[in-house]
Design a protein around this motif. Structure first.
Motif, PDB file in Angstrom:
ATOM      1  N   ASP A 187      -9.317   1.376  73.287  1.00  0.00           N
ATOM      2  CA  ASP A 187     -10.446   2.160  72.802  1.00  0.00           C
ATOM      3  C   ASP A 187     -10.048   2.784  71.461  1.00  0.00           C
ATOM      4  O   ASP A 187      -8.984   3.400  71.353  1.00  0.00           O
ATOM      5  N   THR A 188     -10.892   2.640  70.473  1.00  0.00           N
ATOM      6  CA  THR A 188     -10.563   3.106  69.124  1.00  0.00           C
ATOM      7  C   THR A 188     -10.357   4.611  69.063  1.00  0.00           C
ATOM      8  O   THR A 188      -9.355   5.091  68.518  1.00  0.00           O
ATOM      9  N   LYS A 189     -11.274   5.378  69.636  1.00  0.00           N
ATOM     10  CA  LYS A 189     -11.162   6.843  69.564  1.00  0.00           C
ATOM     11  C   LYS A 189      -9.938   7.352  70.333  1.00  0.00           C
ATOM     12  O   LYS A 189      -9.223   8.235  69.868  1.00  0.00           O
ATOM     13  N   GLU A 190      -9.712   6.798  71.487  1.00  0.00           N
ATOM     14  CA  GLU A 190      -8.566   7.215  72.296  1.00  0.00           C
ATOM     15  C   GLU A 190      -7.248   6.883  71.591  1.00  0.00           C
ATOM     16  O   GLU A 190      -6.320   7.701  71.564  1.00  0.00           O
ATOM     17  N   THR A 191      -7.172   5.697  71.009  1.00  0.00           N
ATOM     18  CA  THR A 191      -5.975   5.288  70.283  1.00  0.00           C
ATOM     19  C   THR A 191      -5.757   6.169  69.059  1.00  0.00           C
ATOM     20  O   THR A 191      -4.635   6.600  68.784  1.00  0.00           O
ATOM     21  N   ALA A 192      -6.830   6.466  68.338  1.00  0.00           N
ATOM     22  CA  ALA A 192      -6.730   7.337  67.160  1.00  0.00           C
ATOM     23  C   ALA A 192      -6.230   8.727  67.564  1.00  0.00           C
ATOM     24  O   ALA A 192      -5.391   9.311  66.871  1.00  0.00           O
ATOM     25  N   ARG A 193      -6.730   9.247  68.679  1.00  0.00           N
ATOM     26  CA  ARG A 193      -6.275  10.566  69.151  1.00  0.00           C
ATOM     27  C   ARG A 193      -4.786  10.555  69.498  1.00  0.00           C
ATOM     28  O   ARG A 193      -4.054  11.485  69.170  1.00  0.00           O
ATOM     29  N   LYS A 194      -4.335   9.501  70.176  1.00  0.00           N
ATOM     30  CA  LYS A 194      -2.919   9.399  70.550  1.00  0.00           C
ATOM     31  C   LYS A 194      -2.028   9.350  69.312  1.00  0.00           C
ATOM     32  O   LYS A 194      -1.038  10.072  69.217  1.00  0.00           O
ATOM     33  N   VAL A 195      -2.392   8.486  68.369  1.00  0.00           N
ATOM     34  CA  VAL A 195      -1.597   8.339  67.147  1.00  0.00           C
ATOM     35  C   VAL A 195      -1.612   9.632  66.356  1.00  0.00           C
ATOM     36  O   VAL A 195      -0.575  10.098  65.868  1.00  0.00           O
ATOM     37  N   SER A 196      -2.763  10.250  66.248  1.00  0.00           N
ATOM     38  CA  SER A 196      -2.900  11.505  65.511  1.00  0.00           C
ATOM     39  C   SER A 196      -2.040  12.614  66.121  1.00  0.00           C
ATOM     40  O   SER A 196      -1.386  13.371  65.403  1.00  0.00           O
ATOM     41  N   ALA A 197      -2.010  12.680  67.422  1.00  0.00           N
ATOM     42  CA  ALA A 197      -1.196  13.702  68.095  1.00  0.00           C
ATOM     43  C   ALA A 197       0.291  13.433  67.900  1.00  0.00           C
ATOM     44  O   ALA A 197       1.069  14.365  67.684  1.00  0.00           O
ATOM     45  N   GLU A 243      -4.724  14.001  60.715  1.00  0.00           N
ATOM     46  CA  GLU A 243      -6.140  14.289  60.961  1.00  0.00           C
ATOM     47  C   GLU A 243      -6.880  12.966  61.101  1.00  0.00           C
ATOM     48  O   GLU A 243      -6.653  12.037  60.315  1.00  0.00           O
ATOM     49  N   ILE A 244      -7.771  12.883  62.074  1.00  0.00           N
ATOM     50  CA  ILE A 244      -8.634  11.712  62.204  1.00  0.00           C
ATOM     51  C   ILE A 244      -9.823  11.943  61.284  1.00  0.00           C
ATOM     52  O   ILE A 244     -10.552  12.922  61.429  1.00  0.00           O
ATOM     53  N   VAL A 245     -10.010  11.039  60.337  1.00  0.00           N
ATOM     54  CA  VAL A 245     -11.120  11.158  59.392  1.00  0.00           C
ATOM     55  C   VAL A 245     -12.349  10.468  59.956  1.00  0.00           C
ATOM     56  O   VAL A 245     -13.445  11.012  59.910  1.00  0.00           O
ATOM     57  N   GLN A 246     -12.147   9.268  60.521  1.00  0.00           N
ATOM     58  CA  GLN A 246     -13.286   8.480  60.960  1.00  0.00           C
ATOM     59  C   GLN A 246     -12.842   7.405  61.940  1.00  0.00           C
ATOM     60  O   GLN A 246     -11.750   6.852  61.805  1.00  0.00           O
TER      61      GLN A 246
END
Length: 95
Positions: free
Chosen positions: A57-67, A72-75
């Motif tokens: 999942d794109t959003k979940e993966t972005a959150r994991k990487v960001s943490a 910051e997740i831009v988009q």
């Protein structure tokens, strides 16, 4: 934390970017995280693509990487997401 106006500016700047890191079927490996870390340290604003074979999942993966990398997740759109972390010195982005 970036503001809504800052996020909008970064989104417009990211439109021209090509993905610099591609997440494949091995998913989030140590090597992928290191690649993202190196790219974000050098460029500050990067785009990451997730291949369909990764089944992430794109959003979940972005959150994991960001943490993990304190970015910051831009988009998040489709299978791509944009991350930003301002450099401590000599930042390219004056936001």
């Amino acid at each position: 934390m970036i503001t809504t106006k800052q996020r909008a500016k970064l989104r417009s700047l990211s439109n021209e970017l090509e993905p610099v890191v591609i997440i494949g079927k091995e998913r989030l490996t140590k090597e992928v995280i290191e690649s993202i870390e190196k790219a974000i340290a050098k460029r500050e604003l990067i785009k990451v693509k997730i291949l369909d074979t990764a089944y992430l999942d794109t959003k979940e993966t972005a959150r994991k990487v960001s943490a993990m990398l304190h970015t910051e997740i831009v988009q998040c759109i489709g299978s791509k997401f944009v991350l930003f972390r301002q450099a401590k010195k000599d930042s390219k982005f004056k936001i």
